[in-house]
Design a protein around this motif. Sequence first.
Motif, short mmCIF file in Angstrom:
data_model
loop_
_atom_site.label_atom_id
_atom_site.label_comp_id
_atom_site.label_asym_id
_atom_site.label_seq_id
_atom_site.Cartn_x
_atom_site.Cartn_y
_atom_site.Cartn_z
N ARG A 113 0.92 -1.16 0.05
CA ARG A 113 0.07 -0.02 -0.01
C ARG A 113 0.94 1.29 -0.05
O ARG A 113 0.49 2.31 -0.51
N SER A 114 2.32 1.24 0.79
CA SER A 114 3.01 2.61 0.88
C SER A 114 3.98 2.58 -0.13
O SER A 114 4.80 1.81 -0.26
N ARG A 115 3.56 3.75 -1.03
CA ARG A 115 4.52 4.01 -2.15
C ARG A 115 6.11 4.26 -1.56
O ARG A 115 7.05 3.82 -2.17
N SER A 116 6.15 5.09 -0.55
CA SER A 116 7.63 5.49 0.03
C SER A 116 8.01 4.38 0.73
O SER A 116 9.60 4.28 0.44
N HIS A 117 7.45 3.37 1.25
CA HIS A 117 8.20 2.32 1.80
C HIS A 117 8.57 1.10 0.79
O HIS A 117 9.54 0.62 0.91
N LEU A 118 7.90 1.19 -0.40
CA LEU A 118 8.11 0.54 -1.29
C LEU A 118 9.64 0.94 -2.16
O LEU A 118 10.22 -0.24 -2.36
N GLU A 164 11.68 2.37 -0.63
CA GLU A 164 13.03 2.03 0.17
C GLU A 164 13.14 0.52 0.04
O GLU A 164 14.68 0.16 0.02
N ARG A 165 12.26 -0.31 0.09
CA ARG A 165 12.52 -1.76 -0.09
C ARG A 165 13.10 -2.32 -1.36
O ARG A 165 14.13 -3.01 -1.38
N VAL A 166 12.89 -1.56 -2.58
CA VAL A 166 13.63 -1.76 -3.81
C VAL A 166 14.67 -1.31 -3.77
O VAL A 166 15.81 -2.06 -4.36
N ALA A 167 15.02 -0.17 -3.15
CA ALA A 167 16.26 0.13 -3.33
C ALA A 167 17.37 -0.73 -2.60
O ALA A 167 18.51 -1.00 -2.87
N ALA A 168 16.75 -1.24 -1.18
CA ALA A 168 17.47 -2.13 -0.44
C ALA A 168 17.94 -3.31 -1.27
O ALA A 168 18.89 -3.98 -1.23
N LEU A 169 16.71 -3.97 -1.92
CA LEU A 169 17.01 -5.11 -2.67
C LEU A 169 18.01 -4.99 -3.87
O LEU A 169 18.94 -5.43 -4.02
N GLY A 170 18.10 -3.73 -4.49
CA GLY A 170 19.10 -3.37 -5.50
C GLY A 170 20.43 -3.37 -4.95
O GLY A 170 21.38 -3.79 -5.90
N ALA A 171 20.63 -2.84 -3.74
CA ALA A 171 21.97 -2.90 -3.27
C ALA A 171 22.27 -4.16 -3.19
O ALA A 171 23.73 -4.44 -2.79
N GLU A 172 21.58 -5.19 -2.99
CA GLU A 172 21.96 -6.54 -2.76
C GLU A 172 21.90 -7.35 -4.18
O GLU A 172 21.86 -8.63 -4.25
N GLY A 173 21.79 -6.78 -5.35
CA GLY A 173 22.04 -7.34 -6.55
C GLY A 173 20.87 -7.80 -7.13
O GLY A 173 20.72 -8.59 -7.95
N VAL A 174 19.57 -7.72 -6.19
CA VAL A 174 18.36 -8.25 -7.00
C VAL A 174 17.54 -7.28 -7.78
O VAL A 174 17.35 -5.92 -7.37
N THR A 175 17.02 -7.52 -8.83
CA THR A 175 16.18 -6.87 -9.69
C THR A 175 14.62 -6.65 -9.09
O THR A 175 14.46 -7.64 -8.96
#
Length: 221
Positions: free
Chosen positions: A33-38, A40-51
């Motif tokens: 539901r939360s765009r801002s939280h999404l 953040e999580r996408v950025a964190a996954l990207g930093a771990e090499g996950v698309t």
Amino acid sequence: MTTIAIIGGGPGLGHAVARHFGREGFDVALVSRSRSHLDERVAALGAEGVTARGYSADGRDRAALTQALADAASDLGPIEVLQWSPVPAREFMKPVLETTAADLVGPVEMSIYGPVSAVGQVLPGMRELGRGTILLVNGGSAVRPGSRVTGTSVAFAGESAYGQLLHDALAPEGIHVAQLIIPRGIGGGEPSHEPDALAQRLWELHTERGEFRTFAAPMDL
């Protein structure tokens, strides 16, 4: 490459599953539901090499939900795995004698209408791939009703019945449906209930394709 779509892409189980499947080569669509939280999580996954990409939709809003899944398939590729694991709202869990018909609308929208809508959106793509996995994640009230959590007891039971019917109907097509029951909630000091352990269990449900229902750890109920 194919995609896992996680409905309920929160910071605990959602993130752990995204990381695990991402490391196995899946692209990840997080729906929450939360765009801002999404973001953040996408950025964190990207930093771990996950698309990964995030899509904002409430699991009770069927139009927004199906649009999010359509956008995810367009952006990332066919959805091979759908995980339904939104966290139930606190107001869904009232004692049975305090629960009215109106109180059941939200739980039913979240745990029955939502999964049915999501499956309807992704199933054609799974059939085109010739494979797929649908993962339903629920608390213990799905199999043992609790008098103080009436909304989830009623709605999770309906979701469980729907999942069993899907499992039986879709198995001949190479599409697997599984339900992971997590009594007593995620975490709480139990190693088998920690997000990473549950993510591993969900990966096993995807790859091993066994019975419909399983539990977070033996003898949980």
